[in-house]
Motif scaffolding. Structure first.
Motif, PDB file in Angstrom:
ATOM      1  N   TRP A  10      18.989   1.711   8.732  1.00  0.00           N
ATOM      2  CA  TRP A  10      18.149   0.624   9.635  1.00  0.00           C
ATOM      3  C   TRP A  10      17.228   1.150  10.603  1.00  0.00           C
ATOM      4  CZ3 TRP A  10      17.724  -4.508   9.675  1.00  0.00           C
ATOM      5  CH2 TRP A  10      16.864  -5.066  11.086  1.00  0.00           C
ATOM      6  N   GLU A  11      17.645   2.197  11.488  1.00  0.00           N
ATOM      7  CA  GLU A  11      16.846   2.953  12.314  1.00  0.00           C
ATOM      8  C   GLU A  11      15.590   3.467  11.695  1.00  0.00           C
ATOM      9  OE1 GLU A  11      19.541   5.413  14.404  1.00  0.00           O
ATOM     10  OE2 GLU A  11      20.458   3.655  15.641  1.00  0.00           O
ATOM     11  N   ALA A  12      15.937   4.011  10.733  1.00  0.00           N
ATOM     12  CA  ALA A  12      14.586   4.716  10.074  1.00  0.00           C
ATOM     13  C   ALA A  12      13.925   3.623   9.334  1.00  0.00           C
ATOM     14  CB  ALA A  12      15.185   5.732   8.994  1.00  0.00           C
ATOM     15  N   ARG A  13      14.078   2.521   8.934  1.00  0.00           N
ATOM     16  CA  ARG A  13      13.418   1.686   8.340  1.00  0.00           C
ATOM     17  C   ARG A  13      13.492   2.015   7.003  1.00  0.00           C
ATOM     18  NH1 ARG A  13      10.406  -2.202  11.408  1.00  0.00           N
ATOM     19  NH2 ARG A  13       9.170  -2.512   9.472  1.00  0.00           N
ATOM     20  N   MET A  16      12.738   5.408  -2.428  1.00  0.00           N
ATOM     21  CA  MET A  16      13.273   6.607  -3.047  1.00  0.00           C
ATOM     22  C   MET A  16      14.164   7.287  -1.998  1.00  0.00           C
ATOM     23  SD  MET A  16       9.983   7.208  -5.373  1.00  0.00           S
ATOM     24  CE  MET A  16      10.956   9.131  -5.899  1.00  0.00           C
ATOM     25  N   VAL A  17      15.111   8.183  -2.482  1.00  0.00           N
ATOM     26  CA  VAL A  17      15.763   8.921  -1.644  1.00  0.00           C
ATOM     27  C   VAL A  17      15.060  10.153  -1.846  1.00  0.00           C
ATOM     28  CG1 VAL A  17      18.020  10.473  -1.563  1.00  0.00           C
ATOM     29  CG2 VAL A  17      17.998   7.764  -2.157  1.00  0.00           C
ATOM     30  N   THR A  18      14.435  11.022  -0.777  1.00  0.00           N
ATOM     31  CA  THR A  18      14.035  12.234  -0.801  1.00  0.00           C
ATOM     32  C   THR A  18      14.708  13.265  -0.268  1.00  0.00           C
ATOM     33  OG1 THR A  18      12.815  11.706   1.267  1.00  0.00           O
ATOM     34  CG2 THR A  18      11.764  10.986  -0.874  1.00  0.00           C
ATOM     35  N   GLY A  62       0.860  -1.146   0.060  1.00  0.00           N
ATOM     36  CA  GLY A  62      -0.016  -0.087  -0.193  1.00  0.00           C
ATOM     37  C   GLY A  62       0.701   1.360  -0.128  1.00  0.00           C
ATOM     38  N   PRO A  63       0.262   2.388   0.265  1.00  0.00           N
ATOM     39  CA  PRO A  63       0.968   3.670   0.290  1.00  0.00           C
ATOM     40  C   PRO A  63       2.232   3.685   1.056  1.00  0.00           C
ATOM     41  CG  PRO A  63      -1.363   4.111   0.467  1.00  0.00           C
ATOM     42  CD  PRO A  63      -1.149   2.552   0.892  1.00  0.00           C
ATOM     43  N   ALA A  64       3.137   4.249   0.611  1.00  0.00           N
ATOM     44  CA  ALA A  64       4.609   4.484   1.409  1.00  0.00           C
ATOM     45  C   ALA A  64       4.441   5.557   2.198  1.00  0.00           C
ATOM     46  CB  ALA A  64       5.798   4.641   0.269  1.00  0.00           C
ATOM     47  N   SER A  65       5.345   5.800   2.936  1.00  0.00           N
ATOM     48  CA  SER A  65       5.508   6.982   3.750  1.00  0.00           C
ATOM     49  C   SER A  65       6.164   7.998   2.803  1.00  0.00           C
ATOM     50  CB  SER A  65       6.359   6.990   4.996  1.00  0.00           C
ATOM     51  OG  SER A  65       7.675   6.513   4.483  1.00  0.00           O
ATOM     52  N   THR A  66       5.929   9.353   3.383  1.00  0.00           N
ATOM     53  CA  THR A  66       6.368  10.439   2.347  1.00  0.00           C
ATOM     54  C   THR A  66       8.036  10.529   2.223  1.00  0.00           C
ATOM     55  OG1 THR A  66       6.441  12.104   4.086  1.00  0.00           O
ATOM     56  CG2 THR A  66       4.348  11.870   2.947  1.00  0.00           C
ATOM     57  N   ASP A  67       8.782   9.734   2.920  1.00  0.00           N
ATOM     58  CA  ASP A  67       9.988   9.572   2.812  1.00  0.00           C
ATOM     59  C   ASP A  67      10.915   8.640   2.176  1.00  0.00           C
ATOM     60  OD1 ASP A  67       9.826   8.118   4.996  1.00  0.00           O
ATOM     61  OD2 ASP A  67      10.874   9.327   6.433  1.00  0.00           O
ATOM     62  N   GLY A  68      10.018   7.575   1.950  1.00  0.00           N
ATOM     63  CA  GLY A  68      10.436   6.302   0.980  1.00  0.00           C
ATOM     64  C   GLY A  68      10.806   5.186   1.903  1.00  0.00           C
TER      65      GLY A  68
END
Length: 310
Positions: A190-193, A274-276, A60-66
């Motif tokens: 890793w910490e940011a998943r 994606m890198v944002t 489903g939808p990703a978060s806004t930071d990939g």
């Protein structure tokens, strides 16, 4: 080395490391690989899924930071059976023909087999060996003609989140002087998943393979020149990292690498991996003093991070 290899090595590495692409007859022997490939590939003539079929098996939808967003993620999506098998026509410079992104790759979130044994534990883990072992260098692109000596490269194994929201293990060759910094940056991911498809060491066979345009890897050391030039790339010093090459393609004029990744040139439509600008990848590398190729003005290299900004 043909010009295309200067950019496409990591994208090709993912294809060949999984065993899904047959190398040309003249390619050098493949180095040892600790694990077998992923799902059994199908015929290159296999039918592509429709958009509806792709959506039905895609997260489903990703978060806004990939990054990964629970509970929407947890299984990833299924690679099409033709992944890494369809060779593209090449132009005079050795680049593959740029084609529209197939439906099955427009929201890429695959889980492929790790190429190194899993590190023990459950959270983030890493191991640095400096200098890199001889057998690791032997399956890389390092040679005596490279601008770094064999004693200047370190072998970094680390864990990362896959698109299946599971713990995976990969490997990098990096300059020994930055190994601890790179380790710290990947701990932040890793910490940011933040999900990665594969973390790989590029091999000589990867550099010489024909383009399929659908490779996707994260890696560092490649002994090569800059694209369109004769000076050594920062990758040749182990001082650059490319992250998820398909979700973060290179783009200049009519060249897109990987060649099927044009859908990901729309950076407003954020998808996993994606890198944002406000996401964790840029922040992690900024903290170790590295800069992003997505900020360049004459071209965009969304996958690229380097110690000196080049």
């Amino acid at each position: 080395m043909r010009p295309r290899r200067a950019l496409a090595g990591l994208a090709l590495a993912a294809a060949l490391a999984t065993g899904c692409t047959t190398p040309p007859a003249t390619a050098p022997p493949e180095g040892p690989s600790p694990t077998a490939g992923p799902t059994t590939p199908g015929s290159s003539a296999s039918r592509e899924p429709t958009d509806d079929e792709t959506a039905s098996r895609t997260p489903g939808p990703a978060s806004t930071d990939g990054t990964l967003s629970e509970p929407a993620y947890g299984r990833g999506s299924t690679p099409p059976p033709w992944l890494f098998q369809r060779k593209l026509p090449e132009d005079a410079d050795g680049f593959g023909e740029v084609r529209p992104t197939p439906p099955a790759l427009r929201r890429r979130a695959f889980t492929l087999v790790d190429q190194v044994p899993a590190l023990p534990g459950h959270g983030y883990a890493s191991r640095i060996e400096s200098p890199a072992p001889d057998d690791v260098l032997a399956r890389s692109t390092w040679s005596r003609d490279c601008p770094v000596g064999r004693d200047e490269l370190a072998w970094l194994r680390l864990t990362f989140w896959g698109f299946d929201a599971r713990r995976h293990t990969g490997e990098l060759l990096v300059n020994a002087s930055v190994a601890a910094d790179v380790d710290r940056a990947f701990r932040r991911l890793w910490e940011a998943r933040f999900p990665l498809e594969q973390v790989l060491i590029v091999r000589s066979i990867d550099e010489e393979a024909p383009p399929t345009g659908d490779g996707n890897g994260t890696g560092a050391f490649v002994c090569r020149s800059v694209t369109g030039g004769s000076s050594f790339s920062q990758h040749a010093y182990g001082l650059a990292i490319d992250v998820n090459t398909f979700q973060n393609p290179y783009h200049k004029d009519g060249v897109v690498l990987p060649e099927l990744a044009s859908s990901y040139l729309d950076r407003r439509r954020v998808r996993p991996g994606m890198v944002t600008p406000e996401g964790p990848v840029i922040a992690a590398f900024r903290d170790i003093g590295w800069s992003w190729g997505g900020d360049w003005t004459t071209l965009k290299d969304y996958q690229h991070f380097s110690a000196n900004g080049r």
